[in-house]
Motif scaffolding. Sequence first.
Motif, PDB file in Angstrom:
ATOM      1  N   GLU A  47       9.840 118.265  53.951  1.00 53.33           N
ATOM      2  CA  GLU A  47       9.403 119.656  54.781  1.00 53.33           C
ATOM      3  C   GLU A  47       8.535 120.002  53.862  1.00 53.33           C
ATOM      4  O   GLU A  47       7.697 121.227  54.115  1.00 53.33           O
ATOM      5  CB  GLU A  47      10.561 120.285  55.265  1.00 53.33           C
ATOM      6  N   GLU A  48       8.532 120.455  52.868  1.00 55.11           N
ATOM      7  CA  GLU A  48       8.509 121.328  51.323  1.00 55.11           C
ATOM      8  C   GLU A  48       7.281 120.075  50.522  1.00 55.11           C
ATOM      9  O   GLU A  48       6.245 120.771  50.243  1.00 55.11           O
ATOM     10  CB  GLU A  48       9.053 122.034  50.065  1.00 55.11           C
ATOM     11  N   GLY A  49       7.187 118.977  50.295  1.00 54.64           N
ATOM     12  CA  GLY A  49       5.970 118.487  50.257  1.00 54.64           C
ATOM     13  C   GLY A  49       6.229 117.841  48.409  1.00 54.64           C
ATOM     14  O   GLY A  49       5.532 117.769  47.968  1.00 54.64           O
ATOM     15  N   ALA A  58      -2.452 113.018  48.513  1.00 52.50           N
ATOM     16  CA  ALA A  58      -3.422 112.052  47.156  1.00 52.50           C
ATOM     17  C   ALA A  58      -3.648 110.407  47.215  1.00 52.50           C
ATOM     18  O   ALA A  58      -3.843 109.863  46.527  1.00 52.50           O
ATOM     19  CB  ALA A  58      -4.168 113.017  46.092  1.00 52.50           C
ATOM     20  N   GLY A  59      -1.681 110.294  47.244  1.00 51.06           N
ATOM     21  CA  GLY A  59      -1.016 109.130  46.674  1.00 51.06           C
ATOM     22  C   GLY A  59      -1.397 108.452  45.255  1.00 51.06           C
ATOM     23  O   GLY A  59      -1.054 107.629  45.122  1.00 51.06           O
ATOM     24  N   ALA A  60      -0.921 109.883  44.650  1.00 48.71           N
ATOM     25  CA  ALA A  60      -1.414 109.540  43.592  1.00 48.71           C
ATOM     26  C   ALA A  60      -0.565 111.450  42.293  1.00 48.71           C
ATOM     27  O   ALA A  60       0.233 112.247  43.445  1.00 48.71           O
ATOM     28  CB  ALA A  60      -1.742 110.025  42.821  1.00 48.71           C
ATOM     29  N   GLY A  61       0.434 111.233  41.417  1.00 46.50           N
ATOM     30  CA  GLY A  61       0.432 112.190  40.275  1.00 46.50           C
ATOM     31  C   GLY A  61       0.693 112.299  39.796  1.00 46.50           C
ATOM     32  O   GLY A  61      -0.419 112.000  38.939  1.00 46.50           O
ATOM     33  N   THR A  62       0.908 113.716  38.704  1.00 45.53           N
ATOM     34  CA  THR A  62       0.541 114.268  37.581  1.00 45.53           C
ATOM     35  C   THR A  62       1.618 113.675  36.627  1.00 45.53           C
ATOM     36  O   THR A  62       3.593 114.468  37.005  1.00 45.53           O
ATOM     37  CB  THR A  62       0.305 115.564  37.646  1.00 45.53           C
ATOM     38  N   TRP A  63       2.052 113.202  35.396  1.00 43.91           N
ATOM     39  CA  TRP A  63       3.519 112.701  34.722  1.00 43.91           C
ATOM     40  C   TRP A  63       3.886 113.849  34.182  1.00 43.91           C
ATOM     41  O   TRP A  63       3.359 114.854  33.733  1.00 43.91           O
ATOM     42  CB  TRP A  63       2.940 111.782  33.823  1.00 43.91           C
ATOM     43  N   VAL A  64       5.197 114.273  34.492  1.00 44.06           N
ATOM     44  CA  VAL A  64       5.874 115.608  34.113  1.00 44.06           C
ATOM     45  C   VAL A  64       7.205 115.201  33.256  1.00 44.06           C
ATOM     46  O   VAL A  64       7.630 116.036  32.657  1.00 44.06           O
ATOM     47  CB  VAL A  64       6.140 116.499  35.364  1.00 44.06           C
ATOM     48  N   GLY A  65       7.437 113.833  32.937  1.00 47.73           N
ATOM     49  CA  GLY A  65       8.849 113.577  32.534  1.00 47.73           C
ATOM     50  C   GLY A  65       9.735 113.628  33.464  1.00 47.73           C
ATOM     51  O   GLY A  65      10.496 113.654  34.165  1.00 47.73           O
ATOM     52  N   PHE A 116       9.451 111.293  38.182  1.00 48.73           N
ATOM     53  CA  PHE A 116       8.761 111.981  36.997  1.00 48.73           C
ATOM     54  C   PHE A 116       7.540 112.199  36.799  1.00 48.73           C
ATOM     55  O   PHE A 116       6.843 112.666  36.163  1.00 48.73           O
ATOM     56  CB  PHE A 116       8.798 110.343  35.802  1.00 48.73           C
ATOM     57  N   GLN A 117       7.649 112.640  38.512  1.00 45.47           N
ATOM     58  CA  GLN A 117       5.876 112.830  38.735  1.00 45.47           C
ATOM     59  C   GLN A 117       5.869 114.025  39.974  1.00 45.47           C
ATOM     60  O   GLN A 117       6.606 114.111  39.668  1.00 45.47           O
ATOM     61  CB  GLN A 117       4.616 111.675  38.998  1.00 45.47           C
ATOM     62  N   GLU A 118       4.889 114.990  39.455  1.00 44.41           N
ATOM     63  CA  GLU A 118       4.363 115.559  40.595  1.00 44.41           C
ATOM     64  C   GLU A 118       3.784 114.794  40.881  1.00 44.41           C
ATOM     65  O   GLU A 118       2.302 114.884  41.229  1.00 44.41           O
ATOM     66  CB  GLU A 118       4.001 117.204  39.838  1.00 44.41           C
ATOM     67  N   TRP A 119       4.573 114.800  42.509  1.00 47.28           N
ATOM     68  CA  TRP A 119       3.458 114.259  43.533  1.00 47.28           C
ATOM     69  C   TRP A 119       3.339 113.929  44.192  1.00 47.28           C
ATOM     70  O   TRP A 119       3.391 115.527  44.560  1.00 47.28           O
ATOM     71  CB  TRP A 119       4.329 112.665  43.748  1.00 47.28           C
ATOM     72  N   SER A 120       1.840 114.028  44.734  1.00 44.36           N
ATOM     73  CA  SER A 120       1.340 114.725  46.274  1.00 44.36           C
ATOM     74  C   SER A 120       1.488 113.235  47.497  1.00 44.36           C
ATOM     75  O   SER A 120       0.009 112.035  46.981  1.00 44.36           O
ATOM     76  CB  SER A 120      -0.255 114.925  46.332  1.00 44.36           C
TER      77      SER A 120
END
Length: 339
Positions: A303-305, A73-80, A66-70
């Motif tokens: 591969e694409e992250g 950074a070890g964190a992500g943005t909630w995108v539902g 449910f996130q756009e994860w990096s």
Amino acid sequence: MATESQRSLVGDVLAGTRRILASAKHRVGITEDQNNLMGFAFVAPNILVFSAFLLGPVLYAFYISFQEWSILAGAGTWVGLTNYVEVLRPLPLAYTGNGLTWRPEVLTSPSANLWWYALKNTFVYAIGTVPLQIFGGLAVALMLDKRVRFKKTYRAAYFMPVMLSGAASAVMWRWFLAGDGVINSVLPTFLEHNWAGDPGTALGGVMLMAVWGGIGSNMIFFLAGLQNIPEELYEAARIDGASAWHRFRHVTWPSLGNTNFFVFVMAIISAFQVFGIALVFSEGGPVYATTTTVLLIYQRAFEEGAFGEGAAMAFLLFILIFSFSYYQYRYRDETEVDY
């Protein structure tokens, strides 16, 4: 000094606690004449390891979906549900003013939607490999269950592909099916073809490799099932005049019910989780011809992250496999052969 009402209140609380504990024990299978605490103590380490190293990461991956994860950074943005929508859109079925419209290009063109295209490849792979793996393994097991010379040698030969790693098998079969490979060296000139490099035949090469390896593993399960069938049943059938076909149909096949169910379910799950041989054989190519769902998940995430989309794909695949497995366990024939 406690009053009578206070003692009565304490007694009511203790009685209620005992009822709750008795209900909990009944739900988990502990009865008054059976103490399962030792059993729970034995399975507790397995439960803890399962929770820490399997269930925990699975739930964390579900959270990532449910996130756009990096990963850096070890964190992500909630995108539902955005990741799920991006994976599934466009759908093969679209609603228009005239009702539902079938859009086959979603399944046949990787540029339209790669998830549906990879899922189609996986279904084709499963349909082409599972029956051959099952009935091929059964045929070999029936042959080796008889009194034949060099039985152990044949068993080892048929089981040898199972002992090879998927990567080694894929490299070997890619060499066999290449344009200048072993297969073309024994074919007439007009039949020579780059089997591994042609989008129309590359998936067939992966399927051939899977059947080659799957027959040996299924053979072991069927041999175990065949050796558990009492010989008295066959003797009774022979006395009644049953032919070889009728002995197989009315004795062997029904007695292998549990084995058939296990082999079928495991073969389907394995087919939908195919990854290693497709990756090493052609890395999903050419032109996504051998891109399966698990391989697509790996490529999208590592591969694409795009870990969020990869996790969403993984849970869509989980729902698909879980639904199939649950249906098989729920609606299969519960009768078992007892002796």
